[in-house]
Design a protein around this motif. Structure first.
Motif, PDB file in Angstrom:
ATOM      1  N   MET A  55       0.841  -1.036   0.052  1.00 13.92           N
ATOM      2  CA  MET A  55       0.042  -0.056  -0.014  1.00 13.92           C
ATOM      3  C   MET A  55       0.926   1.160  -0.038  1.00 13.92           C
ATOM      4  N   GLY A  56       0.935   1.852  -1.256  1.00  7.97           N
ATOM      5  CA  GLY A  56       1.756   3.113  -1.209  1.00  7.97           C
ATOM      6  C   GLY A  56       1.657   4.187  -2.079  1.00  7.97           C
ATOM      7  N   SER A  57       1.793   5.286  -1.955  1.00 10.05           N
ATOM      8  CA  SER A  57       1.507   6.403  -2.895  1.00 10.05           C
ATOM      9  C   SER A  57       2.856   7.344  -3.152  1.00 10.05           C
ATOM     10  N   THR A  58       3.024   7.958  -4.345  1.00 10.68           N
ATOM     11  CA  THR A  58       4.065   8.676  -4.940  1.00 10.68           C
ATOM     12  C   THR A  58       3.475   9.790  -5.448  1.00 10.68           C
ATOM     13  N   PRO A  59       4.567  10.799  -5.596  1.00 12.28           N
ATOM     14  CA  PRO A  59       3.564  12.333  -6.340  1.00 12.28           C
ATOM     15  C   PRO A  59       4.527  12.232  -7.624  1.00 12.28           C
ATOM     16  N   VAL A  60       3.571  13.032  -8.710  1.00 13.97           N
ATOM     17  CA  VAL A  60       4.153  13.347  -9.952  1.00 13.97           C
ATOM     18  C   VAL A  60       4.072  14.698 -10.181  1.00 13.97           C
ATOM     19  N   ARG A  61       5.125  15.543 -10.558  1.00 15.90           N
ATOM     20  CA  ARG A  61       5.046  16.928 -10.851  1.00 15.90           C
ATOM     21  C   ARG A  61       4.459  16.927 -12.382  1.00 15.90           C
ATOM     22  N   LEU A  62       3.778  17.636 -12.459  1.00 17.49           N
ATOM     23  CA  LEU A  62       2.956  18.162 -14.047  1.00 17.49           C
ATOM     24  C   LEU A  62       3.773  19.252 -14.482  1.00 17.49           C
TER      25      LEU A  62
END
Length: 248
Positions: A55-62
């Protein structure tokens, strides 16, 4: 960077709050939980945590003028499929299902949730490594039950590496190649699916791939092809055999 926590309501919610509060999270940062007490999927669905699962999350910069952000769900699916294939070599009937699921046959093995905050997209991923939740009316599967036990942290490292590679390609404008790779791993064209589409209501047809913006295509019985921008896609029976691939 893999940030590990023992318990949290939701990794996605935590990163959404942090980004909304001005925290400048870098791409490659993963928040991974041993347990989630309020994990969720698309449309607000509750998704059981299952200790030992990922269970994990990660950011993406647009950045301006990049590929449509919704295609990130498909890029994440591609990275996820690759990571599972590394940990479970030779696993049969491993498919991507538009827009955000990984299946083994008809059973859900993993899912993806995207949430946007300004110019940042939070990509959340859940994978049934050790156990599969009971979901009424839906088949589920886990890698352990399929004979491929894998430690959560080992899986996390592989997934982070595959995600970094595919995200880098996405930022570099290589979406057409990623799109082709996604289709190679998707349920075969011609697979009969039902869709509860927000624009057209419940409809049924053959999966006909995705377009340049990552929008699903559905071929109806009368030969028309309908674009599915949003909605739940469910398989009707088993996926079509690989021979059915092509312009179904």
């Amino acid at each position: 960077m893999l940030e590990l926590v023992q318990e949290i309501p939701s990794t996605n919610a935590a990163l959404v709050a942090r980004v909304g509060g001005g925290d400048c999270l870098l791409e490659g940062h993963w928040l991974i939980a041993d347990r989630q007490t309020a994990g969720r999927g698309r449309a607000g669905r509750v998704w059981s945590d299952g200790f030992g699962n990922f269970m994990g999350s990660t950011p993406v910069r647009l950045a301006p003028h990049e590929t449509a952000p919704q295609t990130l769900a498909l890029v994440a699916g591609l990275a996820l499929w690759d990571a599972i294939a590394v940990c479970a070599p030779g696993l049969p009937a491993l498919y991507l299902k538009w827009p955000n699921d990984v299946l083994v046959g008809q059973a859900k093995l993993a899912g993806i949730l995207l949430e946007r905050v300004g110019n940042t997209v939070i990509v959340g991923i859940g994978v049934n490594l050790a156990s599969a939740p009971v979901v009424p009316g839906r088949e589920t599967a886990s890698l352990a039950a399929l004979g491929h036990p894998v430690a959560r942290d080992a899986f996390a490292a592989i997934l982070a590496e595959r995600w970094a590679a595919h995200l880098g390609a996405w930022h570099a404008g290589q979406w057409p190649a990623l799109r082709a790779a996604w289709e190679e791993r998707a349920v075969p064209r011609g697979t009969l699916v039902s869709v509860n589409d927000r624009d057209h209501g419940p409809i049924m047809g053959g999966f006909a791939g995705i377009d340049a913006d990552g929008v699903a295509q559905l071929r109806l019985a009368d030969g028309r092809v309908l674009a599915i921008h949003a909605g739940d896609v469910d398989l009707v029976g088993e996926p079509a055999p690989p021979a059915a691939r092509g312009d179904a």
